[in-house]
Design an enzyme around this catalytic site. Structure first.
Site, mmCIF file in Angstrom:
data_model
loop_
_atom_site.group_PDB
_atom_site.id
_atom_site.type_symbol
_atom_site.label_atom_id
_atom_site.label_comp_id
_atom_site.label_asym_id
_atom_site.label_seq_id
_atom_site.Cartn_x
_atom_site.Cartn_y
_atom_site.Cartn_z
ATOM 1 N N SER A 1 4.032 2.154 8.518
ATOM 2 C CA SER A 1 3.827 1.146 7.487
ATOM 3 C C SER A 1 5.114 0.908 6.726
ATOM 4 C CB SER A 1 2.750 1.597 6.517
ATOM 5 O OG SER A 1 1.511 1.221 7.028
ATOM 6 N N HIS B 1 0.820 -1.216 0.000
ATOM 7 C CA HIS B 1 0.000 0.000 0.000
ATOM 8 C C HIS B 1 0.856 1.270 0.000
ATOM 9 C CE1 HIS B 1 0.039 -0.060 4.555
ATOM 10 N NE2 HIS B 1 0.001 1.241 4.393
ATOM 11 N N ASP C 1 1.163 -7.688 2.250
ATOM 12 C CA ASP C 1 1.317 -6.256 2.003
ATOM 13 C C ASP C 1 2.790 -5.828 1.877
ATOM 14 O OD1 ASP C 1 0.906 -3.545 1.802
ATOM 15 O OD2 ASP C 1 -0.505 -3.429 3.468
HETATM 16 N N1 ARG Z 1 -4.847 0.576 7.472
HETATM 17 C C1 ARG Z 1 -3.549 0.648 6.865
HETATM 18 C C2 ARG Z 1 -2.968 2.057 7.040
HETATM 19 O O1 ARG Z 1 -3.537 2.855 7.717
HETATM 20 C C3 ARG Z 1 -3.525 0.171 5.465
HETATM 21 C C4 ARG Z 1 -4.250 1.018 4.469
HETATM 22 C C5 ARG Z 1 -4.217 0.513 3.049
HETATM 23 N N2 ARG Z 1 -5.130 -0.566 2.795
HETATM 24 C C6 ARG Z 1 -6.454 -0.437 2.436
HETATM 25 N N3 ARG Z 1 -7.182 -1.528 2.249
HETATM 26 N N4 ARG Z 1 -7.045 0.717 2.249
HETATM 27 O O2 ARG Z 1 -2.306 2.655 6.244
HETATM 28 N N1 ASP Z 2 -1.437 1.386 7.995
HETATM 29 C C1 ASP Z 2 -0.705 2.466 8.636
HETATM 30 C C2 ASP Z 2 0.330 3.090 7.701
HETATM 31 O O1 ASP Z 2 0.171 3.084 6.503
HETATM 32 C C3 ASP Z 2 -0.077 1.990 9.901
HETATM 33 C C4 ASP Z 2 -0.970 2.201 11.082
HETATM 34 O O2 ASP Z 2 -1.717 3.173 11.097
HETATM 35 O O3 ASP Z 2 -0.871 1.394 11.999
HETATM 36 O O4 ASP Z 2 1.287 3.717 8.120
#
Ligand code: ARG
Ligand code: ASP
Length: 709
Positions: free
Chosen positions: A644, A84, A220
């Site tokens: 991330s 991502h 990921d």
């Molecule tokens: N929750 C994660 C973060 O805050 C991954 C986000 C990307 N993935 C998604 N399905 N939108 O960045």
């Molecule tokens: N998914 C988040 C990021 O892209 C990480 C988090 O918020 O825990 O940095």
């Protein structure tokens, strides 16, 4: 007696000081945590992690652009981050014939690696406490405005001196609300190339459905390589550039981790708000989040319904939905978490002990009362802004109205007017291409978000447009339908003949007019003035409040809030109880991917090749001792957005995972960390290598790495 009450209070509320496993620590000061880390299981030293005189783990960690982390895994500049994080570079290099997002991409030779324009990788060379120099000449009588100005001047001088005669870049950031300042001297690499990415069925497996959740099965990760000039220094892309040789790259362990094992995360957390007063927590978690969630519900429902209609619509809205849904889901977890913990009451209890301590200390006596006064003035203004960004700006028609209105500001400049018109014309072509499909969606979003905002009392300017909901709805529909912005032919004609003097027609357009009115209501000059004043006051008060808390508990190690600087978080691999009678074990496997498999649901389609490897149990050296293929694991490391892609290291400082998310039940950790619920989610490095090696057949990339079995 006093002592006993204090201790009792301390036990009743989450203490103001960091709890076990809470905290994002400064690498340069890690000596202070070393004993605790070793007690928790670490077998290396703080110097192995950060050392300015010798190559150390910090040399293997990079900031990926301005929002993710990456880590070097070979002596030829190869690094890992999340799928991502690399998403934009994977999609923007994809075409219909070469759809790397869907099918994945693997450079089988260096020549095939794809340059990524604009992508940077930043390595920290060294850091330094520069508080004294930054704050020189500033005292309690300096006004906040003067303080800001003086600090800015000092920072320019200090950073300039620090990098003179080098190719480095320096930044200085405030810590503890400006009680302390650290300088970061960085090396910024600008030739970064895409090396590999799994198909989205793997890299985004579970999609938004599984996002922020455990059990998780998302592969990921993506891979990039840093190139430098022949002199070994950062250089913009050139085919003559050579792979960068990092001072240090990570050793990868195939041993994996078990429940209870020590791990630490080394990366770039973006923002936390650990020390805010209850007013800020209440405003954010109990007032703003519900508004944002409700308004995004409206948008998501319409986009999702459209995505069900056709593959073309799915593609059209996929990335928009991903970004809207990410915050939407996190805020729901955050608000529930704060409610479950009675976070606001806990804050109030902490503030009570602070007030008792502060009562006979003039410097601190009034700080909480003053904070309260400023929040009272600031909060209602902030809520208006929330409505503006989540409702007024929710639809494309309003985004286009904003831009149209900007165009009307170039009064009297015909050359500029023509330039603007040509740009708008070019965008129109794209925008109107599928307008018959898009306009019902956009129209519904526009009408319903405005209507919701009006019902909540945040669009009083609509009152004059009709009596009752039906009339307001009709008015809004009229705005959408009558605006030039939704009429391709009229737009085309208008823009082709556009001259600066035509600006009056723009501002009379019903959609532009509505935008102007909504904007003026939100950004009244007196509100702007009040907000700015309160923001400055709160900045100063927080600086005092945090300094006071540190004096109140002089024996405690306070971690500074995250600010996109390099940090270390440490904890243990550990499951948790999300609710009554449910225990989440700390790791997931390929079996779980097969359990979730559903060829009819986009997020749960499994690649045939992966199924084949699963059926033959062809996991090679990447299986765990139980013969399973591990996919992800959770731990108590305190992380946030920006972490991330961060390396997750074991007790020996070897790479065992790549951090990519948090568990939904613990997303309040930016405000309040609860060891019972807060877990970071990491990709097991063995699954990553298995995908590269066994699934993609890109063994040459694994061969570059340093692996211990
Ligand atoms: N929750 C994660 C973060 O805050 C991954 C986000 C990307 N993935 C998604 N399905 N939108 O960045
Ligand atoms: N998914 C988040 C990021 O892209 C990480 C988090 O918020 O825990 O940095």
């Amino acid at each position: 007696m006093k002592k006993i009450t204090l201790t009792l209070l301390f036990a009743l509320v989450l203490p103001v000081v960091a709890l076990a496993d809470e905290g994002m620590w400064i690498p340069m000061l890690l000596g202070r945590n070393e004993a605790a880390m070793q007690k928790a299981g670490m077998r290396i030293t703080a110097k192995d992690i950060y050392d300015i005189n010798n190559a150390c783990l910090k040399d293997a960690v990079i900031l990926f652009n301005q929002g993710c982390t990456g880590e070097f895994v070979s002596d030829q500049g190869l690094f890992l981050t999340n799928h991502h994080c690399g998403y934009y570079y994977i999609t923007s290099n994809s075409t219909v014939e070469h759809d790397y997002l869907t099918h994945g991409f693997w450079a089988m030779s260096r020549e095939q690696e794809i340059p990524c324009k604009g992508l940077t990788a930043t390595r920290l060379v060294r850091m330094e406490d520069v508080t004294r120099q930054v704050l020189q000449g500033i005292d309690d009588n300096t006004s906040e405005q003067d303080r800001e100005r003086i600090i800015k001047q000092h920072i320019a001088v200090i950073t300039g001196d620090a990098v003179e005669g080098t190719h480095y870049k320096a930044v200085i950031k405030p810590f503890y609300y400006g009680n302390q300042y650290f300088m970061y001297v960085n090396e910024v690499f600008t030739d970064v190339r895409l090396v590999g990415a799994p198909p989205s069925n793997i890299g985004k497996f579970g999609g938004d459905t599984d996002n922020w959740m455990w059990p998780r099965h998302t592969g990921d990760f993506s891979m990039f390589r840093v190139y430098v000039g022949k002199d070994g220094k950062p250089a913009d892309y050139s085919k003559h550039n050579v792979p960068y040789k990092p001072l240090k790259h990570l050793t990868i362990s195939l041993k994996g981790v078990d429940e209870g094992d020590f791990t630490f995360v080394f990366g770039y957390p973006g923002t936390t708000q650990r020390y805010v007063p209850h007013q800020q927590m209440e405003l954010q978690a109990l007032q703003e989040n519900p508004i944002r969630i409700a308004l995004r519900d409206i948008r998501l429902n319409h986009y999702k319904a459209a995505m069900e209609q056709s593959p073309a619509q799915r593609l059209k809205y996929a990335s928009k939905v991903a970004s809207i849904a990410n915050g939407w889901k996190k805020w729901q977890g955050e608000t529930l978490g704060i409610q479950r913990l009675n976070g606001v009451d806990q804050k109030k209890a902490q503030e009570k002990t602070f007030q008792q301590w502060a009562d006979n200390r003039p410097e601190y006596r009034k700080v909480l009362a003053d904070l309260d006064e400023n929040y009272r003035a600031l909060s209602p203004i902030e809520l208006k802004w929330v409505y503006f960004s989540e409702a007024v700006m929710a639809s494309d028609i309003m985004a286009r109205a904003r831009r149209f209105n900007q165009m009307a500001q170039n009064i009297g400049d015909d050359i500029k007017a023509r330039e603007d018109a040509e740009k708008f014309l070019a965008d129109n072509e794209k925008f109107f291409a599928d307008f018959d499909l898009h306009s019902p969606v956009d129209r519904a979003i526009f009408v319903e978000t405005f209507l919701y905002m009006w019902q909540q009392g945040y669009a009083p300017y609509l009152d004059a447009k009709g009596k009752g909901e039906a009339a307001i709805r009709k008015h809004l529909e009229g705005v959408y339908d009558k605006s030039m912005l939704t009429n391709p032919k009229e737009m085309d004609k208008f823009l082709k003949g556009y001259k600066a003097k035509d600006y009056e027609k723009i501002v009379k357009d019903p959609a532009v007019d509505l935008f102007i009115v909504a904007h003026a209501y939100t950004y009244r000059p007196e509100d702007e003035f009040t907000f700015d004043l309160c923001r400055r006051n709160i900045g100063k008060l927080m600086r005092t409040y945090v300094r006071g808390m540190m004096q109140q508990y002089p024996d405690s190690n306070f971690f500074p809030d995250a600010n996109l600087t390099l940090r270390v978080a440490y904890g243990h691999v550990q499951g948790f109880r999300p609710k009554d009678a449910v225990y989440y074990t700390p790791y997931s496997t390929l079996d779980g991917i097969m359990e979730k498999e559903n060829p009819d649901i986009y997020d749960y389609v499994v690649e045939p090749r992966l199924k084949e490897l699963y059926n033959t149990k062809d996991y090679g050296r990447y299986a765990n001792l139980r013969g399973e293929m591990p996919v992800a694991f959770i731990a108590t490391n305190h992380t946030t957005g920006g972490n991330s892609g961060s390396p997750v290291l074991n007790a020996d400082g070897q790479l065992v995972g790549i951090n990519f998310d948090r568990c939904w039940e613990g997303t309040m950790s930016d405000l309040l960390f609860d060891p019972a619920y807060c877990r970071n989610i990491s990709l097991d490095i063995r699954y990553c290598l298995f995908i590269i090696d066994k699934f993609a057949g890109a063994r040459h990339l694994v061969d570059e790495m340093t692996i211990v079995e």
